[in-house]
Design an enzyme around this catalytic site. Structure first.
Site, short mmCIF file in Angstrom:
data_model
loop_
_atom_site.label_atom_id
_atom_site.label_comp_id
_atom_site.label_asym_id
_atom_site.label_seq_id
_atom_site.Cartn_x
_atom_site.Cartn_y
_atom_site.Cartn_z
CG HIS A 68 -1.12 1.62 7.21
ND1 HIS A 68 -0.15 0.52 7.65
CD2 HIS A 68 -0.30 2.19 6.90
CE1 HIS A 68 1.44 1.22 7.95
NE2 HIS A 68 1.00 2.69 6.96
CD GLU A 69 -1.24 2.93 2.73
OE1 GLU A 69 -0.55 3.37 2.61
OE2 GLU A 69 -1.11 1.58 2.76
CD GLN A 76 3.24 6.10 2.95
OE1 GLN A 76 2.25 5.02 2.20
NE2 GLN A 76 4.84 5.62 3.30
CG HIS A 82 0.20 6.77 5.33
ND1 HIS A 82 1.12 7.70 6.20
CD2 HIS A 82 0.44 5.40 5.51
CE1 HIS A 82 1.83 6.59 5.97
NE2 HIS A 82 1.30 5.17 5.55
N GLY A 91 0.95 -1.37 0.46
CA GLY A 91 0.43 -0.29 -0.57
C GLY A 91 0.77 1.56 0.14
CB CYS A 113 4.87 1.96 7.85
SG CYS A 113 4.51 3.59 6.63
CG LEU A 114 6.86 1.20 1.36
CD1 LEU A 114 6.44 1.11 0.18
CD2 LEU A 114 7.49 0.00 1.92
#
Ligand code: ZN
Length: 186
Positions: free
Chosen positions: A142-143, A50, A146, A45, A100-101
């Site tokens: 989760h996204e 991000q 953000h 994702g 998470c990236l």
């Protein structure tokens, strides 16, 4: 085109992202670039903040477990949501180990509802309301965090937060090496 990912400590990750409308230039190209960036970093994702864009766009790649072969399928099930809004939580709250990236090297169990009802626009700016569950709902939540300037470590207990503090400091000071391209924290 692969876009550089911003890490913990970058101010864009803390902004509340702006909704967009059909005047946004070239949304389909942005979504293609976001998927390419997600795959390039082995993620499931990615949210636009991000990649340093404070707008409400997320891409999701759900791993699908094949009950017959007892293995995950080779391809992820792709979803895109523009201006997503969680209308309702469904099912029980569950822990799942998230990463998470933007927070490389950190993995923690996070409590979230198993399902949600979500309203969003697709890349043709058509509205959808869907009830989703499992991994799809987990990644979407989760996204969507953000887009509200939140990261998953914000949801940890005070004790777990204290335990990841040093690791988060290492990410924001650029000490953590990643196999994918990251943008320096401003
Ligand atoms: Zn994330």
């Amino acid at each position: 085109m692969i876009l550089p990912i911003v890490g913990y400590g970058h101010p864009t990750l803390r902004k509340v992202a702006e909704p967009i409308d059909s005047n946004y230039p070239n949304i389909k190209q942005l979504v293609a670039d976001m998927f390419e960036t997600m795959y390039g970093a082995d993620g499931v994702g990615l949210a636009a903040p991000q990649v340093d864009l404070p707008i409400q766009v997320i891409v999701i790649g759900v791993p699908i477990f094949n009950e017959e072969t007892k293995e995950y399928n080779d391809t992820l099930e792709e979803h895109v949501m523009i201006n997503p809004e969680i209308l309702e939580a469904k099912g029980k709250e569950q822990y799942y180990n998230e990463g998470c990236l933007s927070l490389p090297g950190i993995h923690e169990d996070v409590l979230r509802p198993e399902g949600i009802v979500v309203r969003y626009l697709d890349t043709d700016f058509q509205e959808h309301t869907e009830e989703i569950h499992g991994m799809y709902a987990r990644i979407a939540q989760h996204e969507i965090d953000h887009l509200n300037g939140k990261v998953f470590t914000d949801r940890l207990s005070p004790l777990r937060k204290a335990m990841v503090k040093r690791k988060l400091g290492d990410v924001s000071s650029g000490k953590v090496k990643t196999a994918y391209k990251m943008k320096a924290t401003k």
